[in-house]
Design a protein around this motif. Structure first.
Motif, PDB file in Angstrom:
ATOM      1  N   ARG A  92     -10.129  -1.059  -1.343  1.00  0.00           N
ATOM      2  CA  ARG A  92      -9.174  -2.065  -1.820  1.00  0.00           C
ATOM      3  C   ARG A  92      -9.103  -3.234  -0.841  1.00  0.00           C
ATOM      4  O   ARG A  92      -9.109  -4.394  -1.239  1.00  0.00           O
ATOM      5  CB  ARG A  92      -7.800  -1.432  -2.014  1.00  0.00           C
ATOM      6  N   MET A  93      -9.031  -2.933   0.460  1.00  0.00           N
ATOM      7  CA  MET A  93      -8.978  -3.999   1.457  1.00  0.00           C
ATOM      8  C   MET A  93     -10.294  -4.772   1.477  1.00  0.00           C
ATOM      9  O   MET A  93     -10.310  -5.988   1.629  1.00  0.00           O
ATOM     10  CB  MET A  93      -8.670  -3.434   2.844  1.00  0.00           C
ATOM     11  N   SER A  94     -11.401  -4.062   1.290  1.00  0.00           N
ATOM     12  CA  SER A  94     -12.710  -4.713   1.249  1.00  0.00           C
ATOM     13  C   SER A  94     -12.802  -5.705   0.104  1.00  0.00           C
ATOM     14  O   SER A  94     -13.418  -6.771   0.241  1.00  0.00           O
ATOM     15  CB  SER A  94     -13.828  -3.669   1.102  1.00  0.00           C
ATOM     16  N   ALA A 134      -0.557   1.413 -14.661  1.00  0.00           N
ATOM     17  CA  ALA A 134      -1.811   0.649 -14.663  1.00  0.00           C
ATOM     18  C   ALA A 134      -1.617  -0.722 -14.024  1.00  0.00           C
ATOM     19  O   ALA A 134      -2.481  -1.192 -13.269  1.00  0.00           O
ATOM     20  CB  ALA A 134      -2.338   0.502 -16.092  1.00  0.00           C
ATOM     21  N   GLN A 135      -0.496  -1.384 -14.308  1.00  0.00           N
ATOM     22  CA  GLN A 135      -0.217  -2.682 -13.686  1.00  0.00           C
ATOM     23  C   GLN A 135      -0.057  -2.525 -12.181  1.00  0.00           C
ATOM     24  O   GLN A 135      -0.532  -3.360 -11.416  1.00  0.00           O
ATOM     25  CB  GLN A 135       1.050  -3.295 -14.276  1.00  0.00           C
ATOM     26  N   MET A 136       0.606  -1.453 -11.768  1.00  0.00           N
ATOM     27  CA  MET A 136       0.772  -1.219 -10.332  1.00  0.00           C
ATOM     28  C   MET A 136      -0.574  -0.960  -9.670  1.00  0.00           C
ATOM     29  O   MET A 136      -0.857  -1.476  -8.593  1.00  0.00           O
ATOM     30  CB  MET A 136       1.735  -0.067 -10.085  1.00  0.00           C
ATOM     31  N   ALA A 137      -1.421  -0.171 -10.310  1.00  0.00           N
ATOM     32  CA  ALA A 137      -2.728   0.147  -9.738  1.00  0.00           C
ATOM     33  C   ALA A 137      -3.591  -1.105  -9.581  1.00  0.00           C
ATOM     34  O   ALA A 137      -4.385  -1.202  -8.650  1.00  0.00           O
ATOM     35  CB  ALA A 137      -3.443   1.181 -10.602  1.00  0.00           C
ATOM     36  N   GLU A 138      -3.418  -2.067 -10.491  1.00  0.00           N
ATOM     37  CA  GLU A 138      -4.195  -3.308 -10.400  1.00  0.00           C
ATOM     38  C   GLU A 138      -3.694  -4.210  -9.282  1.00  0.00           C
ATOM     39  O   GLU A 138      -4.479  -4.822  -8.570  1.00  0.00           O
ATOM     40  CB  GLU A 138      -4.148  -4.069 -11.725  1.00  0.00           C
ATOM     41  N   ALA A 139      -2.381  -4.279  -9.110  1.00  0.00           N
ATOM     42  CA  ALA A 139      -1.797  -5.232  -8.168  1.00  0.00           C
ATOM     43  C   ALA A 139      -1.552  -4.655  -6.776  1.00  0.00           C
ATOM     44  O   ALA A 139      -1.489  -5.403  -5.812  1.00  0.00           O
ATOM     45  CB  ALA A 139      -0.483  -5.772  -8.734  1.00  0.00           C
ATOM     46  N   LEU A 140      -1.400  -3.343  -6.673  1.00  0.00           N
ATOM     47  CA  LEU A 140      -1.080  -2.710  -5.399  1.00  0.00           C
ATOM     48  C   LEU A 140      -2.249  -1.838  -4.951  1.00  0.00           C
ATOM     49  O   LEU A 140      -3.180  -1.603  -5.702  1.00  0.00           O
ATOM     50  CB  LEU A 140       0.179  -1.839  -5.548  1.00  0.00           C
ATOM     51  N   CYS A 141      -2.179  -1.356  -3.732  1.00  0.00           N
ATOM     52  CA  CYS A 141      -3.170  -0.414  -3.222  1.00  0.00           C
ATOM     53  C   CYS A 141      -2.506   0.954  -3.190  1.00  0.00           C
ATOM     54  O   CYS A 141      -1.612   1.190  -2.382  1.00  0.00           O
ATOM     55  CB  CYS A 141      -3.614  -0.839  -1.823  1.00  0.00           C
ATOM     56  N   ILE A 142      -2.941   1.828  -4.088  1.00  0.00           N
ATOM     57  CA  ILE A 142      -2.371   3.163  -4.191  1.00  0.00           C
ATOM     58  C   ILE A 142      -3.521   4.142  -4.015  1.00  0.00           C
ATOM     59  O   ILE A 142      -4.499   4.090  -4.760  1.00  0.00           O
ATOM     60  CB  ILE A 142      -1.687   3.372  -5.559  1.00  0.00           C
ATOM     61  N   THR A 165       0.818  -1.207   0.000  1.00  0.00           N
ATOM     62  CA  THR A 165       0.000   0.000   0.000  1.00  0.00           C
ATOM     63  C   THR A 165       0.856   1.263   0.000  1.00  0.00           C
ATOM     64  O   THR A 165       1.793   1.371   0.792  1.00  0.00           O
ATOM     65  CB  THR A 165      -0.915   0.001   1.247  1.00  0.00           C
ATOM     66  N   ALA A 166       0.503   2.189  -0.875  1.00  0.00           N
ATOM     67  CA  ALA A 166       1.137   3.509  -0.905  1.00  0.00           C
ATOM     68  C   ALA A 166       0.026   4.547  -0.750  1.00  0.00           C
ATOM     69  O   ALA A 166      -0.893   4.602  -1.569  1.00  0.00           O
ATOM     70  CB  ALA A 166       1.892   3.731  -2.204  1.00  0.00           C
ATOM     71  N   PHE A 167       0.118   5.345   0.303  1.00  0.00           N
ATOM     72  CA  PHE A 167      -0.901   6.355   0.576  1.00  0.00           C
ATOM     73  C   PHE A 167      -0.255   7.719   0.750  1.00  0.00           C
ATOM     74  O   PHE A 167       0.769   7.856   1.422  1.00  0.00           O
ATOM     75  CB  PHE A 167      -1.676   6.008   1.857  1.00  0.00           C
ATOM     76  N   ASP A 168      -0.871   8.722   0.151  1.00  0.00           N
ATOM     77  CA  ASP A 168      -0.511  10.114   0.385  1.00  0.00           C
ATOM     78  C   ASP A 168      -1.682  10.961  -0.111  1.00  0.00           C
ATOM     79  O   ASP A 168      -2.299  10.610  -1.127  1.00  0.00           O
ATOM     80  CB  ASP A 168       0.765  10.509  -0.363  1.00  0.00           C
TER      81      ASP A 168
END
Length: 152
Positions: free
Chosen positions: A108-110, A90-98, A46-49
């Protein structure tokens, strides 16, 4: 290989549903085990800002996580980093939580809880890890506990 559960890194909810869960359930049944009683982990990097571009930029540093060869044939971290540059946003957005809003993290967690994962491991790759911890404590975890009390 024998196990009583599964965990994968950089796997989208659709991959869990389409590939991982069916294989896991079949393997459990073949071993005489009930797949419904076994552990199903989602490892969600997860990357959050609040600034969406900062969250995405932080995630880009971890593109190598999404390169399968980094787990079995590439040994040099410089090569893993280089290979990670080929991973699209796009690949990162599909596989990771950004995300830039707590609601994005919650959704995303849901998605993983709703497809049957009974444990969610959130790994922080945010530019400011203290911020994600604060958001999780105040907003994300209370909402997830309310929605999914059975998920650890």
């Amino acid at each position: 290989y024998y196990t009583d559960g599964h965990v994968a890194v950089g796997v989208s909810p659709s991959y869990y549903v389409d590939v991982l869960h069916p294989a896991f359930e079949q393997g459990a049944r073949d071993a005489g085990k009930d797949p419904n009683t076994l552990e199903k982990f989602a490892w969600v990097s997860t990357a959050f800002d609040p600034d969406e571009e900062k969250a995405l930029e932080a995630a880009r540093r971890y593109g190598g996580l999404l390169v399968p060869e980094a787990y079995h044939s590439i040994q040099d971290p410089r090569q893993i980093e280089e290979a990670g540059r080929s991973v699209s946003d796009a690949q990162m957005a599909e596989a990771l939580c950004i995300g830039s809003k707590p609601e994005q993290i919650i959704e995303r967690m849901s998605a993983f809880a709703e497809i049957g994962c009974n444990h969610i491991l959130m790994v922080d790759m945010s530019p400011n890890p203290d911020l994600l911890a604060e958001i999780c404590a105040k907003e994300v975890l209370p909402e997830l506990r309310r929605r999914y009390p059975e998920v650890a």
